[in-house]
Design an enzyme around this catalytic site. Structure first.
Site, PDB file in Angstrom:
ATOM      1  N   ASN A 167      -6.317  -3.582 -18.159  1.00 14.54           N
ATOM      2  CA  ASN A 167      -5.287  -3.186 -17.723  1.00 14.54           C
ATOM      3  C   ASN A 167      -5.177  -4.449 -16.612  1.00 14.54           C
ATOM      4  O   ASN A 167      -6.337  -5.447 -16.770  1.00 14.54           O
ATOM      5  CB  ASN A 167      -4.905  -2.521 -16.079  1.00 14.54           C
ATOM      6  CG  ASN A 167      -3.530  -3.088 -16.257  1.00 14.54           C
ATOM      7  OD1 ASN A 167      -4.268  -2.794 -14.612  1.00 14.54           O
ATOM      8  ND2 ASN A 167      -2.766  -1.955 -16.120  1.00 14.54           N
ATOM      9  N   TYR A 171      -2.375  -9.128  -8.104  1.00 12.07           N
ATOM     10  CA  TYR A 171      -2.682  -8.189  -6.568  1.00 12.07           C
ATOM     11  C   TYR A 171      -3.145  -9.627  -5.691  1.00 12.07           C
ATOM     12  O   TYR A 171      -4.140 -10.485  -6.582  1.00 12.07           O
ATOM     13  CB  TYR A 171      -3.674  -7.374  -6.889  1.00 12.07           C
ATOM     14  CG  TYR A 171      -3.576  -6.634  -7.763  1.00 12.07           C
ATOM     15  CD1 TYR A 171      -2.455  -5.523  -8.249  1.00 12.07           C
ATOM     16  CD2 TYR A 171      -4.369  -5.913  -9.036  1.00 12.07           C
ATOM     17  CE1 TYR A 171      -2.421  -5.229  -8.967  1.00 12.07           C
ATOM     18  CE2 TYR A 171      -4.560  -5.607  -9.981  1.00 12.07           C
ATOM     19  CZ  TYR A 171      -3.209  -4.324  -9.471  1.00 12.07           C
ATOM     20  OH  TYR A 171      -3.520  -4.151 -10.818  1.00 12.07           O
ATOM     21  N   ARG A 172      -2.705 -10.034  -5.143  1.00 11.62           N
ATOM     22  CA  ARG A 172      -2.776 -11.077  -3.589  1.00 11.62           C
ATOM     23  C   ARG A 172      -4.469 -11.058  -4.001  1.00 11.62           C
ATOM     24  O   ARG A 172      -5.185  -9.221  -4.041  1.00 11.62           O
ATOM     25  CB  ARG A 172      -2.050 -11.009  -2.691  1.00 11.62           C
ATOM     26  CG  ARG A 172      -2.554 -10.549  -2.018  1.00 11.62           C
ATOM     27  CD  ARG A 172      -2.241 -10.463  -0.248  1.00 11.62           C
ATOM     28  NE  ARG A 172      -2.263  -9.602   0.499  1.00 11.62           N
ATOM     29  CZ  ARG A 172      -1.554  -8.337   0.962  1.00 11.62           C
ATOM     30  NH1 ARG A 172      -0.445  -8.532   0.650  1.00 11.62           N
ATOM     31  NH2 ARG A 172      -1.805  -7.980   2.593  1.00 11.62           N
ATOM     32  N   TRP A 185      -5.082  -4.476  -3.083  1.00 10.80           N
ATOM     33  CA  TRP A 185      -3.667  -3.761  -3.978  1.00 10.80           C
ATOM     34  C   TRP A 185      -3.413  -2.200  -3.473  1.00 10.80           C
ATOM     35  O   TRP A 185      -4.304  -1.961  -2.894  1.00 10.80           O
ATOM     36  CB  TRP A 185      -4.807  -3.655  -5.810  1.00 10.80           C
ATOM     37  CG  TRP A 185      -6.138  -2.389  -5.564  1.00 10.80           C
ATOM     38  CD1 TRP A 185      -6.853  -2.324  -4.180  1.00 10.80           C
ATOM     39  CD2 TRP A 185      -7.531  -3.363  -6.330  1.00 10.80           C
ATOM     40  NE1 TRP A 185      -8.327  -2.085  -5.203  1.00 10.80           N
ATOM     41  CE2 TRP A 185      -8.785  -2.565  -6.256  1.00 10.80           C
ATOM     42  CE3 TRP A 185      -7.411  -4.119  -7.619  1.00 10.80           C
ATOM     43  CZ2 TRP A 185      -9.853  -2.154  -6.511  1.00 10.80           C
ATOM     44  CZ3 TRP A 185      -8.025  -3.810  -8.257  1.00 10.80           C
ATOM     45  CH2 TRP A 185      -9.681  -3.249  -8.320  1.00 10.80           C
ATOM     46  N   GLU A 231      -0.841  -4.732 -21.071  1.00 11.42           N
ATOM     47  CA  GLU A 231       0.302  -6.047 -20.953  1.00 11.42           C
ATOM     48  C   GLU A 231       0.121  -6.964 -22.188  1.00 11.42           C
ATOM     49  O   GLU A 231       1.033  -7.853 -21.870  1.00 11.42           O
ATOM     50  CB  GLU A 231      -0.466  -6.155 -19.358  1.00 11.42           C
ATOM     51  CG  GLU A 231      -0.254  -4.937 -18.401  1.00 11.42           C
ATOM     52  CD  GLU A 231      -0.484  -4.337 -18.114  1.00 11.42           C
ATOM     53  OE1 GLU A 231      -0.411  -3.159 -17.339  1.00 11.42           O
ATOM     54  OE2 GLU A 231      -2.140  -4.350 -18.877  1.00 11.42           O
ATOM     55  N   ASP A 280       4.380 -11.509   3.148  1.00  8.23           N
ATOM     56  CA  ASP A 280       4.719 -11.282   1.979  1.00  8.23           C
ATOM     57  C   ASP A 280       5.729 -10.751   1.624  1.00  8.23           C
ATOM     58  O   ASP A 280       6.976 -11.065   2.676  1.00  8.23           O
ATOM     59  CB  ASP A 280       4.563  -9.527   1.654  1.00  8.23           C
ATOM     60  CG  ASP A 280       3.834  -8.890   1.159  1.00  8.23           C
ATOM     61  OD1 ASP A 280       3.820  -8.511   0.265  1.00  8.23           O
ATOM     62  OD2 ASP A 280       2.508  -7.939   1.073  1.00  8.23           O
TER      63      ASP A 280
END
Length: 480
Positions: A167, A171-172, A185, A231, A280
């Site tokens: 996958n 995510y930061r 996440w 993806e 964010d």
């Protein structure tokens, strides 16, 4: 094929005069973010900081910071072009006859033609750094109250231990030291699910944090794909050429061969650290919380890599334009289940999960409520707090028109309805974490069966003949 890698895309932006090179030293701590914020808010060019304070690597940012630039990155004039390719691949109704099933299989084979291509060696492994040092990377601190420096444009590759499928998510990641970082996440993300499966087995999880690659591959990490759709296959479909992969050096994962950097490591099944706060994409700081630690084993890179970054904050930001790509590309899949939908708009101000505006061809009483309920049951649409339903003659991309039609067409008591369900992790307004209320607003013209006995008024419009007359005589009136 569109672009082979990030460098080729940057060179193409320079040729289009959409790249500004900054040759003086600039600090990745706050200074770069302030410059980038001004650029994206003004529709300015992509930026290449050639001298990042404290790092040997240049930084590229605002690479997708306008609608036109994001379209160019994916090789189209409009995202609707990709949507049309998606429409061509999916049956508009379930295949019934033998020949229809054969045709559908051929379409699936076409997607299969974009399976990632495994190669023996790639530019991303020209240099292998062991032991690694994360502190040499020009990682940004974006906002004053951020807990530290965060990698903001990573492609995070994990593997499901049951199915073996990889996958790719975005995510930061907060940097802690030369060899430690923290993975942020959300509970609903596929990467987090893969991690929980590893935890159940009592095992740390291999992870590859990819920086760079071609734009289609970068976008694919953000795409809300249906379960089971890889993806990297989707990236190959968008770029019309398979993504080339190489085997990781220290992890059992395949990684994009033409990325700039790959950070290899393992996510600890037991060790956590306090991550955040972080400014964010909602425009607010998200709270600090415990998240799993990443232990870094190696960093591989090109000989002369570029560090890609983005910043998030008060909309509009660069992520808005990838959000618009998702809105247009995935509309055909929504219409497959809800063909009455004419168009949707995920306004940037709604930060993707706060609001969706939907135009429908209304056919019966309660139709708007049915559509709202169905959307709340579709994948990541479950996070949407406000669904506004309008008639199909409303241009949902024009927020002024939506506001006029909605505010003039609703009776608040009759036309609003509330439900409860899951919310995005970043929602700070709900009294409970990741669970709360949602509102639907039926702003369509009302039918008698919906409790509106009065006739609905006709909208004011000029006659076509007069409009044509005035258009013909426009210069005669003295206007240019």
């Amino acid at each position: 094929m569109l672009f082979k890698d990030l460098r080729q895309y940057i060179e193409a932006l320079e040729a289009r005069q959409e790249l500004k090179k900054i040759t003086v030293p600039v600090d990745p701590v706050l200074e770069m973010a302030e410059i980038a914020d001004r650029m994206v808010k003004s529709g300015g060019p992509a930026l290449l900081f050639e001298k990042a304070t404290g790092s040997p690597y240049p930084v590229a940012i605002n690479l997708f910071g306008t609608l036109q630039r994001a379209c160019f990155a994916l090789g189209v004039e409009s995202f609707d072009e990709i949507a049309q390719r998606v429409i061509a691949l999916i049956p508009q109704s379930p295949p019934e006859s033998f020949f229809e099933k054969v045709r559908f299989l051929f379409k699936l084979k076409e997607i299969g033609g974009f399976q990632p291509r495994k190669i023996g060696a790639g530019p991303v492994q020209e240099i292998i750094e062991r032991p690694p040092n994360l502190l040499l990377l020009p990682v940004l601190k974006c906002w004053p109250k951020d807990a530290g420096r965060f990698i903001t444009l990573p492609l995070v590759i994990t593997r499901n231990p049951r199915t073996g499928q990889q996958n790719v998510g975005m995510y930061r990641i907060q940097i802690v030291s030369e060899t430690k970082a923290i993975m942020h996440w959300h509970v609903h993300h596929d990467g987090a699910q893969n991690f929980r499966l590893h935890q159940e087995m009592g095992k740390d999880m291999d992870v590859a944090i990819v920086l760079g690659g071609d734009p289609a591959t970068i976008y694919s990490a953000t795409a809300p794909l249906p379960p089971g759709l890889d993806e990297l296959i989707f990236a190959g479909f968008m770029r019309q050429d398979p993504v080339e992969l190489v085997q990781g050096i220290t992890v059992d994962l395949m990684v994009p061969a033409h990325a700039e950097f790959v950070i290899e490591g393992s996510v600890s099944a037991t060790e956590t650290m306090r991550e955040g706060p972080f400014g964010d994409h909602t425009g607010f700081y998200s709270d600090a919380d415990e998240y799993p630690v990443i232990n870094i084993k190696a960093i591989t890179r090109k000989k002369a890599p570029v560090y890609p970054a983005t910043i998030v904050g008060r909309p509009p930001m660069e992520d808005c334009f990838f959000g618009k790509a998702t809105e247009r590309i995935f509309l055909p899949l929504i219409r497959l289940q809800l063909p009455e939908i004419a168009d949707i708009n995920l306004p940037c101000e709604g930060a993707f999960h706060n609001c969706v505006i939907v135009a429908i061809k209304k056919e019966y009483p309660g139709h708007a409520r049915k559509v709202a309920s169905a959307l709340w049951g579709m994948g990541q649409m479950m996070f949407v707090k406000v669904v506004i339903i309008v008639d199909d003659d409303v241009n949902v991309q024009n927020l002024s028109e939506v506001a006029w039609k909605a505010l003039s067409s609703i009776d608040p008591e009759r036309d609003t309805f509330m439900v409860k369900g899951p919310l995005d992790v970043l929602d700070h307004a709900s009294p409970q974490f990741i669970y709360g209320s949602k509102i639907g607003i039926d702003a369509t013209r009302k039918l008698k069966e919906e409790g509106h006995a009065r006739p609905w008024p006709e909208e004011i419009k000029m006659s076509p003949e007069i409009k044509a007359l005035v258009s013909r005589r426009w210069k005669e009136y003295g206007f240019e």
